[in-house]
Design a protein around this motif. Structure first.
Motif, PDB file in Angstrom:
ATOM      1  N   ILE A   1       8.305  14.682 -25.029  1.00  0.00           N
ATOM      2  CA  ILE A   1       9.670  15.174 -24.797  1.00  0.00           C
ATOM      3  C   ILE A   1       9.628  16.685 -24.474  1.00  0.00           C
ATOM      4  CG2 ILE A   1      11.896  15.566 -25.924  1.00  0.00           C
ATOM      5  CD1 ILE A   1      11.474  12.940 -27.432  1.00  0.00           C
ATOM      6  N   ALA A   2       8.815  17.399 -25.230  1.00  0.00           N
ATOM      7  CA  ALA A   2       8.718  18.855 -24.986  1.00  0.00           C
ATOM      8  C   ALA A   2       8.202  19.129 -23.579  1.00  0.00           C
ATOM      9  CB  ALA A   2       7.795  19.481 -26.037  1.00  0.00           C
ATOM     10  N   ALA A   3       7.193  18.325 -23.166  1.00  0.00           N
ATOM     11  CA  ALA A   3       6.642  18.515 -21.821  1.00  0.00           C
ATOM     12  C   ALA A   3       7.685  18.203 -20.760  1.00  0.00           C
ATOM     13  CB  ALA A   3       5.399  17.632 -21.648  1.00  0.00           C
ATOM     14  N   LEU A   4       8.495  17.161 -20.975  1.00  0.00           N
ATOM     15  CA  LEU A   4       9.555  16.825 -20.016  1.00  0.00           C
ATOM     16  C   LEU A   4      10.561  17.976 -19.924  1.00  0.00           C
ATOM     17  CD1 LEU A   4      10.320  13.078 -20.747  1.00  0.00           C
ATOM     18  CD2 LEU A   4       9.367  14.018 -18.652  1.00  0.00           C
ATOM     19  N   ALA A   5      10.938  18.435 -21.091  1.00  0.00           N
ATOM     20  CA  ALA A   5      11.960  19.481 -21.090  1.00  0.00           C
ATOM     21  C   ALA A   5      11.403  20.772 -20.492  1.00  0.00           C
ATOM     22  CB  ALA A   5      12.450  19.714 -22.530  1.00  0.00           C
ATOM     23  N   TYR A   6      10.128  21.039 -20.669  1.00  0.00           N
ATOM     24  CA  TYR A   6       9.576  22.313 -20.265  1.00  0.00           C
ATOM     25  C   TYR A   6       9.181  22.300 -18.794  1.00  0.00           C
ATOM     26  CZ  TYR A   6       6.711  26.533 -20.365  1.00  0.00           C
ATOM     27  OH  TYR A   6       6.185  27.778 -20.093  1.00  0.00           O
ATOM     28  N   TYR A   7       8.556  21.174 -18.345  1.00  0.00           N
ATOM     29  CA  TYR A   7       7.993  21.172 -17.013  1.00  0.00           C
ATOM     30  C   TYR A   7       8.899  20.505 -15.963  1.00  0.00           C
ATOM     31  CZ  TYR A   7       3.542  22.705 -19.021  1.00  0.00           C
ATOM     32  OH  TYR A   7       2.574  23.414 -19.675  1.00  0.00           O
ATOM     33  N   PHE A   8       9.691  19.506 -16.375  1.00  0.00           N
ATOM     34  CA  PHE A   8      10.324  18.724 -15.328  1.00  0.00           C
ATOM     35  C   PHE A   8      11.848  18.781 -15.368  1.00  0.00           C
ATOM     36  CE2 PHE A   8       6.158  16.890 -16.102  1.00  0.00           C
ATOM     37  CZ  PHE A   8       5.630  16.875 -14.837  1.00  0.00           C
ATOM     38  N   ALA A   9      12.448  19.292 -16.469  1.00  0.00           N
ATOM     39  CA  ALA A   9      13.914  19.388 -16.515  1.00  0.00           C
ATOM     40  C   ALA A   9      14.322  20.797 -16.090  1.00  0.00           C
ATOM     41  CB  ALA A   9      14.422  19.104 -17.929  1.00  0.00           C
ATOM     42  N   PRO A  10      15.230  20.900 -15.142  1.00  0.00           N
ATOM     43  CA  PRO A  10      15.641  22.240 -14.742  1.00  0.00           C
ATOM     44  C   PRO A  10      16.483  22.841 -15.856  1.00  0.00           C
ATOM     45  CG  PRO A  10      16.837  20.529 -13.512  1.00  0.00           C
ATOM     46  CD  PRO A  10      15.865  19.851 -14.353  1.00  0.00           C
ATOM     47  N   PRO A  11      16.464  24.058 -16.106  1.00  0.00           N
ATOM     48  CA  PRO A  11      15.575  24.975 -15.342  1.00  0.00           C
ATOM     49  C   PRO A  11      14.123  24.816 -15.779  1.00  0.00           C
ATOM     50  CG  PRO A  11      16.698  26.187 -17.054  1.00  0.00           C
ATOM     51  CD  PRO A  11      17.293  24.815 -17.091  1.00  0.00           C
ATOM     52  N   ALA A  12      13.209  24.948 -14.855  1.00  0.00           N
ATOM     53  CA  ALA A  12      11.788  24.716 -15.153  1.00  0.00           C
ATOM     54  C   ALA A  12      11.279  25.764 -16.108  1.00  0.00           C
ATOM     55  CB  ALA A  12      10.989  24.773 -13.829  1.00  0.00           C
ATOM     56  N   PHE A  13      10.264  25.366 -16.766  1.00  0.00           N
ATOM     57  CA  PHE A  13       9.573  26.197 -17.765  1.00  0.00           C
ATOM     58  C   PHE A  13      10.548  26.717 -18.808  1.00  0.00           C
ATOM     59  CE2 PHE A  13       7.309  26.585 -13.691  1.00  0.00           C
ATOM     60  CZ  PHE A  13       6.092  26.008 -14.035  1.00  0.00           C
ATOM     61  N   SER A  14      11.414  25.850 -19.179  1.00  0.00           N
ATOM     62  CA  SER A  14      12.369  26.166 -20.253  1.00  0.00           C
ATOM     63  C   SER A  14      12.564  24.921 -21.090  1.00  0.00           C
ATOM     64  CB  SER A  14      13.718  26.614 -19.656  1.00  0.00           C
ATOM     65  OG  SER A  14      14.665  26.839 -20.708  1.00  0.00           O
ATOM     66  N   LEU A  15      12.787  25.113 -22.378  1.00  0.00           N
ATOM     67  CA  LEU A  15      12.915  23.943 -23.269  1.00  0.00           C
ATOM     68  C   LEU A  15      14.362  23.450 -23.289  1.00  0.00           C
ATOM     69  CD1 LEU A  15      10.670  25.051 -26.263  1.00  0.00           C
ATOM     70  CD2 LEU A  15      10.135  23.402 -24.451  1.00  0.00           C
ATOM     71  N   ARG A  16      15.184  23.855 -22.374  1.00  0.00           N
ATOM     72  CA  ARG A  16      16.565  23.376 -22.363  1.00  0.00           C
ATOM     73  C   ARG A  16      16.721  22.333 -21.262  1.00  0.00           C
ATOM     74  NH1 ARG A  16      20.330  28.231 -21.294  1.00  0.00           N
ATOM     75  NH2 ARG A  16      18.686  28.552 -19.755  1.00  0.00           N
ATOM     76  N   ILE A  17      17.718  21.499 -21.544  1.00  0.00           N
ATOM     77  CA  ILE A  17      18.040  20.477 -20.536  1.00  0.00           C
ATOM     78  C   ILE A  17      19.502  20.678 -20.178  1.00  0.00           C
ATOM     79  CG2 ILE A  17      18.189  17.989 -20.078  1.00  0.00           C
ATOM     80  CD1 ILE A  17      16.060  17.562 -22.182  1.00  0.00           C
ATOM     81  N   ASP A  18      19.680  21.235 -19.005  1.00  0.00           N
ATOM     82  CA  ASP A  18      21.058  21.540 -18.614  1.00  0.00           C
ATOM     83  C   ASP A  18      21.667  20.411 -17.794  1.00  0.00           C
ATOM     84  OD1 ASP A  18      20.859  23.947 -19.943  1.00  0.00           O
ATOM     85  OD2 ASP A  18      20.118  25.026 -18.147  1.00  0.00           O
ATOM     86  N   ASP A  19      20.849  19.680 -17.141  1.00  0.00           N
ATOM     87  CA  ASP A  19      21.401  18.601 -16.288  1.00  0.00           C
ATOM     88  C   ASP A  19      21.846  17.441 -17.187  1.00  0.00           C
ATOM     89  OD1 ASP A  19      22.120  16.791 -14.407  1.00  0.00           O
ATOM     90  OD2 ASP A  19      20.163  16.761 -13.340  1.00  0.00           O
ATOM     91  N   PRO A  20      23.148  17.114 -17.101  1.00  0.00           N
ATOM     92  CA  PRO A  20      23.633  16.025 -17.957  1.00  0.00           C
ATOM     93  C   PRO A  20      22.993  14.667 -17.617  1.00  0.00           C
ATOM     94  CG  PRO A  20      25.460  17.142 -16.818  1.00  0.00           C
ATOM     95  CD  PRO A  20      24.223  17.801 -16.339  1.00  0.00           C
ATOM     96  N   GLN A  21      22.443  14.469 -16.452  1.00  0.00           N
ATOM     97  CA  GLN A  21      21.830  13.195 -16.080  1.00  0.00           C
ATOM     98  C   GLN A  21      20.458  13.033 -16.730  1.00  0.00           C
ATOM     99  OE1 GLN A  21      21.675  13.103 -11.805  1.00  0.00           O
ATOM    100  NE2 GLN A  21      23.903  12.735 -11.568  1.00  0.00           N
ATOM    101  N   ASP A  22      19.810  14.167 -17.062  1.00  0.00           N
ATOM    102  CA  ASP A  22      18.467  14.077 -17.663  1.00  0.00           C
ATOM    103  C   ASP A  22      18.531  13.822 -19.160  1.00  0.00           C
ATOM    104  OD1 ASP A  22      17.367  14.500 -15.219  1.00  0.00           O
ATOM    105  OD2 ASP A  22      17.125  16.676 -15.512  1.00  0.00           O
ATOM    106  N   LEU A  23      19.671  14.240 -19.765  1.00  0.00           N
ATOM    107  CA  LEU A  23      19.748  14.069 -21.218  1.00  0.00           C
ATOM    108  C   LEU A  23      19.674  12.588 -21.639  1.00  0.00           C
ATOM    109  CD1 LEU A  23      20.032  15.498 -23.904  1.00  0.00           C
ATOM    110  CD2 LEU A  23      22.530  15.369 -23.660  1.00  0.00           C
ATOM    111  N   PRO A  24      20.384  11.623 -21.002  1.00  0.00           N
ATOM    112  CA  PRO A  24      20.231  10.211 -21.408  1.00  0.00           C
ATOM    113  C   PRO A  24      18.807   9.693 -21.234  1.00  0.00           C
ATOM    114  CG  PRO A  24      22.214  10.497 -20.102  1.00  0.00           C
ATOM    115  CD  PRO A  24      21.477  11.815 -20.000  1.00  0.00           C
TER     116      PRO A  24
END
Length: 891
Positions: free
Chosen positions: A67-90
């Motif tokens: 999960i950390a790798a997804l949030a850090y590498y592939f969820a925008p904004p990249a290289f951040s542990l946040r998930i701003d896109d509501p479509q990625d959270l589900p």
């Protein structure tokens, strides 16, 4: 400790390799610019794949890293542990839930698989252990030195070891599926069945019993069976039976029991009981017979010396105590007699004898026997009593005993009966001179001489008689029997004998001599009677030759002379004429059986034939040896000749009866001719009619057949008339058969019908139906009835003032006779002639011979009946005869 370390190592490996795999996926995703969802799916596959290694913690850690790798590498904004896109959270939430749930399920599945593998391993081990135990059990069952049987609740053999089958002589296959009762004796099967039932009622409880088994060859062995019921795999009860062969032990026990029984029986028969006693320990043993002698119960009373003292008679108790005390102080063999006083008041005499023996332990033990000698003591008392009885018996038999001293010339012993025989009282002093003075002077010298010779010649036994002169003047006769006693020096020292009063015997002897004289006179009288009698006595030897005949037979001329030494069949003259009679007689003689009334023909002294009737009886000696026959014979010539004359008379009477029948037929000629002509005329008439019926143009066969049938009937009727006539005219032997008297009457009526018509006589019959049959000759009885009927017809010839009626009646009385009566109404029989009417040659006819009724009476009497005239009221006469019923008809 091995399992936790292995689990930790496995978790570390899972986390390490899982992390490497996630790094590889991350690098690949970054290189390929993979979409967020595709990368999450790849991460999910890695987490689920490595969760198969079994650690949920490692799987959870990998899930968090992914999960950390997804949030850090592939969820925008990249290289951040946040998930701003509501479509990625589900997607992240779904990834987390799917990974955690999948890891958990895979972990559970793997745990269950491991558990199943463990259970399978355990089951496999259990199966191996079970198979191993079964092999060991089968080895124990098969090779155990005992016989094993496994039976179900119905008693069917489920299994048997080889030893058990071999000991019984079977193969295992021969016993399996058979009833276990087949190897037991018939009388023991109920017992075995009950034992098996008891085992089944108490499962798990061991039962033991001894019983006999039967081998295949029929021999028997004893076994001790230990049985236990148990539940089999299907909860069905079975009985496992272990059998120990105790045949030899049983035989030994039986032999021991038999030996003990024989010993007990021998002790009982000899009234001797055995015992043992150890004075040191006080231990004692008594046999069963010892307890019986002392009348004690072996089950309730312990044996010991104290019991002996308690049972001892008070008068003997001190001596018994002394012997017991001495045995305890100074052990040595002892023997003594004492008395027992029993509870019922009876007394027993005991002879006890014991031997001191030293045991292996060093103790002294007494082993002995106690014998009941009560019978011997009673015998001694009986002997003393017998002496008294002997004195009484001497008195009753008038016999006295004595002993004479040869040197002192005086009596050593003299019973009281001797003094009584000489007439002395018991208190009276008697000297030898006084005794000699009582002996008859004529007998004293001979008595002294006999005694002197006996002493001189040392005769063992001598007898003599003498007389005693009693004071009252009477004489007593004495028979003396004595024998000598030779001393150690070889000389006679004593005479012992008896004096017996034989006065009554002497008188009886005189009476016997008188009786013998009378008997000889009686015998001579019998001889005189025998010599003057018409019978004679004879005797033959074992070879059946005549050895003795009465002396008067030859003198009287009854028999021919010179018969001694001949056989009876040599004397007889009818041996060839009657061989069967003589064969049977000789067989009787060879069997040594008595015979009676043998009749044979011989000749007398003049050569004339005579007839002899003889009877005889065998006689034997004292050892049963056959000596011959004795018997008596009688001259029966006169009787035989009288019988022959009677036979000739009967023959003459038969001839006369035949002549009378023929004469009667002559008188019935007219009736006979009419009886024959009538059917002959009918035959002719019917024959003409038959020809007429046959001679027509159209023959009337039916009418012709009827005419022929009538011809046959008339011919039969004529033939029957001729048969009756031929039977009456026939001269032959008397034929006794069962007859119906009514049928005989009907035959007679057919013959006399014409005579009745010609004499204008009316015939009336009263024949009782169903009469029993009689035994008789049909022709002779027809002759009697015809004669009575013809006499009745002739008696009514002069009757003109009344109807001429003839009545024939048959009946049966109460004493077993059939009666037939013929009654006419003629002139009757005069009173003076009534008693003579049945006598020969008496007749009231001017032309008669007077033999008709006499012959009828002879015929009726030869049939066992009686012919008589019955007086009747009114005119006419009645003649009737009665015949006995045949015994079959009576029964």
């Amino acid at each position: 400790m091995r399992s936790p370390i292995s689990s930790l190592e496995r978790s570390a490996l899972q986390f390490t390799f899982g992390g490497i795999a996630l790094a590889v996926v991350t690098l690949a995703g970054l290189y390929l610019h993979a979409h967020f969802a595709a990368t999450a799916f790849a991460y999910l596959l890695v987490v689920l794949l490595f969760s198969l290694m079994g650690s949920f913690i490692a799987s959870s850690a990998l899930c968090i890293i992914a999960i950390a790798a997804l949030a850090y590498y592939f969820a925008p904004p990249a290289f951040s542990l946040r998930i701003d896109d509501p479509q990625d959270l589900p997607v992240v939430v779904a990834f987390f839930i799917a990974s955690i749930v999948g890891a958990h399920l895979i972990g559970k599945l793997r745990q269950e698989r491991e558990a199943a593998r463990v259970v399978a391993a355990k089951l496999q081990q259990s199966a191996a252990d079970l198979e191993d135990r079964e092999k060991r059990w089968r080895a124990i069952f098969e090779h155990n030195p005992a016989m094993y049987f496994m039976v179900d609740e119905a008693g069917i053999v489920l299994n048997v070891n080889t030893l058990g089958a071999t000991r019984l002589g079977y193969a295992r296959a021969e016993l399996v599926a058979r009833s276990v009762l087949d190897v037991f004796l018939e009388e023991d099967r109920a017992f075995v069945r009950e034992c098996v039932r008891t085992c089944l009622e108490d499962v798990g409880q061991t039962r033991t019993w001894d019983v006999r088994k039967v081998r295949k060859d029929g021999s028997v062995l004893w076994v001790r069976e230990n049985a236990k019921a148990m539940l089999w795999g299907d909860e069905q009860p079975i009985v496992l039976i272990a059998c120990e062969d105790i045949t030899q032990r049983r035989r030994t026990e039986l032999a021991l029991q038999r030996s003990e029984a024989h010993l007990a029986q021998a002790q009982e028969l000899s009234h001797t009981g055995s015992f043992s006693w150890n004075p040191t320990t006080g231990e004692a043993f008594w046999s069963k017979e010892t307890f019986r002698i002392f009348q004690l119960d072996p089950d309730t009373v312990p044996p010991g010396p104290q019991l002996v003292v308690e049972r001892t008679h008070p008068d003997d108790r001190a001596s018994v105590k002394e012997i017991i005390d001495r045995a305890m102080r100074d052990p040595s063999d002892f023997e003594h007699e004492y008395r027992l006083l029993l509870p019922d008041g009876s007394v027993k005499h005991i002879h006890a004898q014991a031997r001191a023996t030293r045991k292996a332990s060093g103790d002294i033990e007494f082993v002995g026997a106690a014998t009941d000698i009560t019978a011997a003591r009673r015998a001694e008392q009986q002997l003393r009593r017998s002496e008294a009885y002997l004195a009484e018996a001497q008195h009753l038999s008038h016999t006295g005993s004595w002993s004479w001293d040869v040197y002192r010339l005086d009596f050593i012993y003299r019973s009281a009966e001797v003094d009584r025989l000489f007439g002395f009282s018991p208190q009276e002093p008697v000297s030898i001179e006084t005794i000699r003075s009582r002996i008859h002077p004529e007998d004293l010298p001979r008595l002294q001489e006999l005694q002197r010779q006996a002493i001189e010649h040392k005769e063992r036994r001598f007898e003599h008689d003498f007389r005693i002169l009693l004071p009252d003047g009477g004489i007593r006769r004495i028979h003396s029997v004595a024998h000598v006693v030779v001393g150690s020096d070889g000389n006679v020292s004593e005479l012992i004998g008896t004096h017996m009063d034989v006065t009554e015997q002497h008188a009886a002897r005189e009476r016997l001599e008188n009786t013998l004289a009378a008997l000889r006179e009686s015998e001579q009288r019998f001889r005189d009677y025998a010599e003057t009698a018409s019978d004679w006595l004879w005797e033959t030897g074992p070879d059946h030759q005549v050895t003795r005949l009465s002396e008067h037979t030859s003198a009287a001329g009854i028999l021919a002379t010179g018969l001694t030494g001949l056989l009876r069949w040599d004397i007889a003259c009818d041996v060839e004429e009657e061989p069967e009679k003589w064969r049977q007689h000789r067989a009787t003689l060879e069997a040594h059986l008595p015979f009676r009334d043998l009749v044979y023909r011989t000749v007398n002294r003049t050569g004339s034939p005579i007839y002899v009737r003889t009877s005889g009886k065998p006689f034997f000696d004292g050892k049963g040896n056959f000596l011959g026959y004795r018997g008596v014979s009688t001259d029966i010539t006169a009787t035989i000749r009288a019988d022959q004359a009677e036979q000739e008379l009967r023959k003459a009477q038969s001839e006369l009866a035949h002549v009378t029948r023929v004469t009667t037929l002559g008188e019935l000629t007219t009736s006979i001719a009419h009886e024959i002509n009538q059917p002959l005329a009918a035959i002719i008439s019917n024959a003409d009619a038959c020809l007429g019926w046959m001679g027509r143009e159209a023959p009337n066969l039916s009418a012709a057949r009827s005419s022929v049938e009538w011809i046959i009937e008339d011919a039969i009727r004529a033939s029957e008339v001729i048969r009756r006539i031929r039977a009456l005219a026939k001269k032959g032997e008397i034929e006794m058969v069962l007859l119906d008297i009514n049928e005989v009457v009907k035959d007679v009526i057919a013959l006399v019908t014409r005579e009745l018509v010609s004499h204008r006589v009316t015939l009336r019959t009263e024949l009782t139906a169903g009469l029993p049959r009689i035994l008789g000759d049909r022709i002779q009885l027809q002759q009697v009835i015809i004669n009575l009927v013809m006499n009745g017809i002739e008696a009514m010839d002069a009757v003109t003032d009344r109807t001429r009626e003839l009545l024939i009646q048959s009946s049966k009385d109460d004493v077993g006779h059939v009666h037939l009566a013929v009654t006419d109404c003629g002139v009757g029989i005069a009173e003076n002639d009534a008693d003579r009417v049945l006598d020969p040659f008496f007749t009231t006819k001017s032309t008669g011979l007077g033999m008709g009724l006499s012959i009828c009476r002879s015929i009726v009497e030869s049939h066992g009946g009686r012919l008589s005239m019955v007086h009747k009221n009114g005119p006419g006469a009645t003649f009737q005869f009665a015949l006995p019923l045949h015994k079959e008809a009576v029964s």
